[in-house]
Design a protein around this motif. Structure first.
Motif, short mmCIF file in Angstrom:
data_model
loop_
_atom_site.label_atom_id
_atom_site.label_comp_id
_atom_site.label_asym_id
_atom_site.label_seq_id
_atom_site.Cartn_x
_atom_site.Cartn_y
_atom_site.Cartn_z
N TRP A 100 0.73 -1.16 0.09
CA TRP A 100 -0.16 0.06 0.01
C TRP A 100 0.81 1.24 0.14
O TRP A 100 0.47 2.39 -0.55
N VAL A 101 1.93 1.23 0.38
CA VAL A 101 2.80 2.52 0.64
C VAL A 101 3.45 2.70 -0.71
O VAL A 101 3.22 4.05 -1.01
N PRO A 102 3.88 1.92 -1.71
CA PRO A 102 4.23 2.48 -2.71
C PRO A 102 3.32 2.73 -3.61
O PRO A 102 3.19 3.79 -4.48
N VAL A 103 2.32 2.12 -3.71
CA VAL A 103 1.04 2.29 -4.52
C VAL A 103 0.34 3.53 -4.10
O VAL A 103 0.48 4.42 -4.97
N SER A 104 0.16 3.92 -2.96
CA SER A 104 -0.58 4.98 -2.32
C SER A 104 0.30 6.28 -2.64
O SER A 104 -0.16 7.38 -3.16
N LEU A 105 1.49 6.12 -2.18
CA LEU A 105 2.51 7.41 -2.32
C LEU A 105 2.62 7.65 -3.69
O LEU A 105 2.72 8.80 -4.43
#
Lengths: 372, 420
Positions: A335-340
């Protein structure tokens, strides 16, 4: 008449959009990485959130009649615009998963362990869909009331926890190193991303265009002030090790807070007071994903997209939240790379492309003004 | 015209049908929101007030005893048998290979659902504690019903007996024990230990858990057999248990508690017996007020040292000999005596914990880490060994500030007459 919300409502939406997940679930994740430096990571994330919010406002202000997706459409054409809408939709699917993890793990794990998961998913779906049929203004008004309940919760928790506060737990600072502390801020950045992406979609309906940047950044600053109390108290009262031990560390704070002899176990008070924040998150995620779907499918209004997009969001969140390990694996990992990537990448791309397509943008803007 | 009306009717019918379908969907979806899932009626609950954990009869098994309140019989100040049973509590125990299994067994004999949310205290038998309480910490910190401020204590007696013993003026023993702890800061004979502190110390990389200790003592006089003296058992606070990781490694006596409380918590007022200033064969009891305790670490030539300083105000509450607050010499002598006694008390505890138990219940690792974070990295992995050899100096400063209500010494008037 086009629906509009005031700048104050916009700020309230930002604060509510951040609060519920940031104070517990996110802090637990950060504590597992940097222990007692979790409050510093939270501050770093807030500063980064401020920059991204400013970036979003600058980008949208260039063509204030359209949201982020419209801008892609205007600059790059119909299909790229649809692609951007798809990415925004993906973003809000993931965001909804993390919001539902917060919602379900607070309610089900602490109060209703025997209740079926579908109850929470269906409840959130119904409330979210129902509220959106009445429009964003209703949600924004509710968010304003939510601010008071958030402040009330903060004050109650502070009074009930300060007696057990041990400042030694906060020291020494940067025990995990500066780089690691800054790096851990990415988890809280995913919370800011929800607020900035929401702003990217709803800014065109915020009344005072001149003060967009002031409202957006002030919203972030107030949120930071409200949220920062939690990692500081969680570190000083629970200890970093205990905060890291739990999925929802703020509920442990609530479980151990007490005022005098008769007011203790704040869990129920906490749920009551942060309910508006989590409901705002649910509703705004529904709204933004519906708008993204509307623009993907070329519909005139977002309302027909509420139920299909809500069903997709609910289906994903059910699958994600059903397994604690899966949910935390997604929230802490992918979720971190996708979201950011989406929340920073899309506005940054627009900002850069804006320099190259200045003329095109100006022409579109003039055309819009003439038509207007 | 007719065609138009027909069309309108047709489309109106479709819209109505759509609305009906939507309404039905909403109504069906509303059903699970009726609010009855997970309900807990108070009359269906067996509200646990205290829980005891002992070794089971079979090797490796655990015995869980719970004290359940009978609300109908626990009403009022006296616990008059309004519920007609005459007993304010229902004590029951079960054995299992794990705590969870034992509790499951309890559920099979309880007519109500075992409910932990109001539990006051967890009593652990010392034999169980010696083998390790990691599983107990895990179970109770996982349980969403339990309060994190629930007291946790150890006992050399049977935990089951402690849990079932009515003590003090309260009707519910669990509540009585909770109240016992509420005022223990004043007497400084035990530690304030709750689930949250236990969990934090257990998870900490440097500090070790310290749990309060209770014992059963024959201290209550049976009014029907007053001539037999104290014949009924009561629960008494009796020092604390020192843990290393999750295992009990030693006991601190009540008189040794001041030394450890000073390092861990905020010292409250307490009494101290010192040598009489005018007659070394007699004692003077003083009350220690407004104590302030600070620990300062130093690191020089790879040697870790701690300097602990205690400043305390002294009030004379019982003079076994002639004592006047305006007598500077007497005051000075008393101050020296108090300082000496306090220092000895603290050093006894420090030496015992350092040398015998090698368990940092003083939280000195945390103190050192705060001031010397980089140096700490070198020592954190073998802190318990380093802690046992670290130099801890204790300095005590006292000031006699009050003789309570008296200004002149309490002496026989006849003496003065004979002098005259």
């Amino acid at each position: 008449m086009k629906v509009q919300i005031t700048n104050g409502m916009f700020m309230a939406l930002i604060i509510n959009m951040l609060y519920a997940k940031s104070i517990g679930l996110t802090q637990g994740v950060i504590a597992r990485e940097v222990g007692g430096d979790m409050w510093l990571s939270t501050i770093f994330a807030s500063m980064q959130g401020l920059v991204v919010m400013a970036l979003v406002v600058i980008v949208i202000k260039r063509m204030p009649e359209g949201d982020l997706i419209d801008q892609f459409h205007q600059i790059f054409g119909k299909w790229i615009g649809k692609g951007a809408a798809f990415l925004v939709f993906i973003f809000f699917i993931g965001a909804y998963g993390s919001i539902m993890a917060t919602f379900v793990y607070h309610l089900k794990d602490y109060f209703l362990p025997e209740a079926p998961l579908v109850l929470f998913i269906a409840g959130a779906f119904l409330i979210g869909a129902y509220a959106l049929f009445f429009g964003i203004e209703v949600v924004a008004r509710m968010a304003l009331i939510g601010i008071f309940s958030i402040i009330g919760l903060n004050i109650l928790l502070m009074i009930g926890s300060l007696g057990k506060f041990d400042i030694r737990e906060l020291l020494p600072t940067f025990q995990s190193g500066v780089v690691k502390t800054v790096w851990a801020s990415r988890h809280h950045n995913t919370d800011w991303a929800m607020a900035t992406m929401m702003a990217a979609i709803i800014l065109p309906i915020v009344k005072e265009k001149k003060t967009w940047i002031k409202s957006g950044t002030a919203g972030i600053c107030y949120s930071a002030i409200i949220i920062i109390m939690w990692p500081i108290l969680e570190t000083g009262v629970l200890s970093p090790e205990v905060a890291a031990q739990y999925i929802i560390s703020c509920m442990q704070m609530a479980r151990s807070a007490e005022i005098g002899l008769f007011i203790h176990r704040y869990e129920m008070i906490m749920i009551a007071l942060f309910a508006l924040s989590i409901l705002t998150q649910i509703m705004m995620t529904f709204l933004c994903s519906s708008i993204a779907m509307q623009k993907m499918l070329g519909l005139k209004d977002y309302r027909p997209a509420i139920i299909p997009s809500g069903l997709i969001l609910s289906g994903f969140s059910y699958w994600m939240v059903k397994n604690h390990h899966r949910a935390m694996h997604i929230i802490e990992g992918i979720w971190v790379p996708v979201s950011l990537g989406i929340a920073v990448g899309l506005p940054a791309l627009l900002l850069i492309s804006g320099f190259f397509f200045k003329k095109k943008l100006k022409m579109k803007k003039n055309n819009a003004n003439v038509q207007g | 015209m007719e065609e138009k009306t027909k069309k309108r009717k047709k489309w109106g019918g479709v819209a109505m049908r759509k609305k009906a379908v939507l309404l039905s969907c909403i109504l069906i979806l509303l059903l699970p929101l009726a609010g009855c899932v997970g309900k807990k009626e108070i009359s269906d609950l067996a509200i646990v007030m205290a829980v005891g954990i002992d070794e089971g009869k079979e090797a490796g098994s655990v015995k869980v005893s719970v004290q359940v309140a009978r609300p109908a019989d626990a009403r009022g100040q006296t616990g008059a048998p309004a519920g007609q049973s005459g007993e304010a509590i229902w004590n029951v125990e079960a054995e299992g290979e794990s705590i969870f299994e034992a509790i499951r067994k309890l559920s099979s004999i309880s007519t109500r659902r075992i409910f932990w949310a109001h539990n006051f205290i967890i009593v652990i038998n010392e034999q169980v504690a010696k083998e390790g309480i990691g599983g107990i910490i895990d179970f109770f910190s996982r349980n969403q019903e339990l309060r994190m401020r629930t007291k946790v204590v150890i006992t050399p007696d049977s935990a089951s007996e402690i849990v079932s013993t009515a003590t003090g003026l309260e009707i519910i023993p669990g509540e009585a024990m909770d109240k016992l702890f509420r005022y223990s800061a004043i007497s400084s004979v035990s530690a304030q230990s709750d689930m949250m502190e236990l969990l934090a110390a257990y998870l900490s990389p440097s500090s070790e858990p310290l749990l309060a200790r209770v014992i059963l003592q024959k201290m209550k006089v049976d009014s029907e057999k007053a001539e037999a003296g104290a014949s009924l058992k009561q629960i008494e606070l009796a020092g604390a248990g020192v843990f290393k990781d999750d295992k009990l490694v030693g006991i601190l006596k009540p008189e040794e508690m001041r030394g450890v409380i000073a390092f861990r918590d905020k010292l409250d007022s307490g009494a101290l017996i010192a040598t009489c200033p005018s007659n070394p064969n007699k004692n003077t009891t003083v009350e220690l007020d407004a104590p302030s305790f600070r620990v300062e670490p130093t690191y020089h030539n790879q040697e870790i040292r701690f300097k602990a300083t205690l400043d305390v105000d002294v009030s004379v509450v019982e003079a076994g000999c002639s004592f006047a607050i305006n007598n500077k010499e007497q005051v000075k002598t008393l101050q020296n005596s108090v300082e000496d006694t306090l220092r000895k008390q603290i050093m006894t505890t420090v030496n015992k914990v350092q040398k015998d138990y090698q368990a940092d219940v003083f939280e000195l690792g945390k103190v050192f880490q705060n001031k010397y974070p980089y140096e700490w990295k070198k020592y954190k992995n073998n802190w318990s060994e380093i802690f046992s050899t670290t130099n801890i100096d204790v300095v005590v400063h006292s000031e006699v500030v009050s003789g309570e209500l008296l200004f002149k010494p309490t002496e026989s008037g006849k003496k003065e007459k004979s002098k005259e």
